[in-house]
Design an enzyme around this catalytic site. Structure first.
Site, PDB file in Angstrom:
ATOM      1  N   ILE A   1       0.234  21.220 -10.964  1.00  0.00           N
ATOM      2  CA  ILE A   1      -0.326  20.922 -12.273  1.00  0.00           C
ATOM      3  C   ILE A   1      -1.574  21.793 -12.429  1.00  0.00           C
ATOM      4  O   ILE A   1      -2.143  22.267 -11.450  1.00  0.00           O
ATOM      5  CB  ILE A   1      -0.663  19.425 -12.460  1.00  0.00           C
ATOM      6  CG1 ILE A   1      -1.601  18.915 -11.369  1.00  0.00           C
ATOM      7  CG2 ILE A   1       0.595  18.585 -12.526  1.00  0.00           C
ATOM      8  CD1 ILE A   1      -1.995  17.448 -11.542  1.00  0.00           C
ATOM      9  N   ASP A   2      -1.966  22.027 -13.663  1.00  0.00           N
ATOM     10  CA  ASP A   2      -3.065  22.945 -13.936  1.00  0.00           C
ATOM     11  C   ASP A   2      -4.386  22.444 -13.346  1.00  0.00           C
ATOM     12  O   ASP A   2      -4.569  21.248 -13.117  1.00  0.00           O
ATOM     13  CB  ASP A   2      -3.236  23.134 -15.448  1.00  0.00           C
ATOM     14  CG  ASP A   2      -2.013  23.771 -16.093  1.00  0.00           C
ATOM     15  OD1 ASP A   2      -1.314  24.526 -15.412  1.00  0.00           O
ATOM     16  OD2 ASP A   2      -1.769  23.483 -17.285  1.00  0.00           O
ATOM     17  N   LYS A   3      -5.296  23.376 -13.161  1.00  0.00           N
ATOM     18  CA  LYS A   3      -6.614  23.057 -12.619  1.00  0.00           C
ATOM     19  C   LYS A   3      -7.281  21.911 -13.379  1.00  0.00           C
ATOM     20  O   LYS A   3      -7.804  20.974 -12.774  1.00  0.00           O
ATOM     21  CB  LYS A   3      -7.497  24.303 -12.672  1.00  0.00           C
ATOM     22  CG  LYS A   3      -8.954  24.062 -12.288  1.00  0.00           C
ATOM     23  CD  LYS A   3      -9.794  25.313 -12.470  1.00  0.00           C
ATOM     24  CE  LYS A   3     -11.259  25.038 -12.176  1.00  0.00           C
ATOM     25  NZ  LYS A   3     -12.103  26.246 -12.379  1.00  0.00           N
TER      26      LYS A   3
ATOM     27  N   ARG B   1       1.204  21.226 -23.261  1.00  0.00           N
ATOM     28  CA  ARG B   1       0.168  21.919 -24.037  1.00  0.00           C
ATOM     29  C   ARG B   1       0.784  22.822 -25.099  1.00  0.00           C
ATOM     30  O   ARG B   1       0.339  22.859 -26.246  1.00  0.00           O
ATOM     31  CB  ARG B   1      -0.727  22.715 -23.090  1.00  0.00           C
ATOM     32  CG  ARG B   1      -1.454  21.841 -22.067  1.00  0.00           C
ATOM     33  CD  ARG B   1      -2.041  22.642 -20.921  1.00  0.00           C
ATOM     34  NE  ARG B   1      -3.056  23.584 -21.389  1.00  0.00           N
ATOM     35  CZ  ARG B   1      -3.572  24.529 -20.612  1.00  0.00           C
ATOM     36  NH1 ARG B   1      -3.156  24.684 -19.364  1.00  0.00           N
ATOM     37  NH2 ARG B   1      -4.490  25.346 -21.095  1.00  0.00           N
TER      38      ARG B   1
END
Length: 308
Positions: free
Chosen positions: A138-140, A239
């Site tokens: 998963i993204d930062k 997103r």
């Protein structure tokens, strides 16, 4: 060393050369492009150029990309929020702001560094020394649940479930705008953005199919709290899909408004529920993490604004 070539098309004609390099080559950021230009690693129609050179239609740009320096991944004593652990796998609750594995610009302080300290050598080796145990990411600036494999057999079994989309994944997010209906979905092909290789976009063809369903959890002035279920797992899927229907994720400076919501410091997105068939037992297991502090405080601020 890798030799890369690109030709200036109509869409990118007139761009500064450093910006063109960042758009044309996925491996290159704009700052890295400037460094490469200063090092003489770029030619424009066969001649060295400066970063401020403006591109012209049909020009040929050649980049000599240096071989990446090998990354060392040392164990680091970083606290982990472990939701579940056994001899085969562990489920961790990643905090916002933590990168999953080392990469250029983030050599340490990652989830992998913490896992190496906690698990030692007991992590799957399928993804190599830089991403031991990492089955998915998963993204930062996305918080929430990740499953980590301790052995290769477990890793392969989990990867197969991700590939056939049988994993349960429910995210919570706050997005801009309001929804007239309580439930809905977004579907469409997702691929790299044609003009910006660091972004993804909904495209008409040559992408990967993606499906996202959502349910309204709360309505606020200018924002909506959603629970979002993923049928597929494409890069930046939530997103991109939310932005494509005019409801970008709050705090997302990549796909949403440039105005920063300082309270969030990144997108308001949390991987809340994760479920899968345990490879060793054959039984379905599901884990749920509470909304983190940053998320709850943002909802509280929205509720005060809406109520007032």
């Amino acid at each position: 060393m890798e030799l890369l070539e690109a030709w200036v098309d109509e869409e990118r004609a007139g761009m500064r050369l450093d910006a063109f390099l960042a758009a044309a080559f996925e491996q290159v950021s704009r700052s890295y492009a400037q460094t490469l230009l200063e090092q003489g690693a770029v030619t424009y129609n066969g001649k060295p150029v400066s970063k401020s050179t403006k591109t012209a239609l049909g020009a040929k740009v050649t980049l000599s990309l240096p071989d990446p320096k090998p990354l060392e991944t040392p164990p680091q004593d970083i606290a982990l929020d472990i939701v579940y652990e056994d001899d085969h796998l562990l489920v961790v609750n990643k905090p916002k702001g933590m990168v999953v594995h080392p990469a250029a610009g983030n050599p340490d302080g990652t989830l992998v560094n913490a896992l190496l300290h906690h698990c030692g050598t007991r992590l799957s080796a399928i993804n190599g020394a830089i991403r031991p145990g990492i089955v998915h990411r998963i993204d930062k600036d996305t918080s929430g649940l990740l499953v980590v494999a301790k052995d290769n057999e477990t890793h392969l079994a989990l990867s197969e479930q991700f590939a056939c989309h049988s994993i349960t994944r429910v995210y919570h997010t706050v997005v801009y705008g309001g929804f007239p209906a309580d439930e809905g979905f977004v579907e469409g092909m997702i691929a790299r953005h044609p003009a910006d290789r660091k972004r993804m976009a909904v495209v008409h063809d040559k992408g990967k199919y993606a499906y996202t369903s959502y349910h309204v959890e709360g309505r606020y002035q200018g924002f909506t709290h959603l629970s979002v279920r993923l049928k597929t797992g494409r890069t930046h899927q939530i997103r991109v899909h939310m932005a494509s229907i005019g409801h970008p994720v709050a705090g997302d400076s990549v796909y949403g408004p440039r105005k920063v919501i300082t309270q969030l410091q990144g997108q308001c997105l949390h991987a809340k529920v994760l479920g899968f068939v345990h490879p060793a037992t054959g039984k379905y297991v599901e884990f749920d993490s509470e909304l983190p502090v940053y998320f709850r405080e943002f909802l509280s601020k929205l509720a005060q604004k809406t109520g007032g």
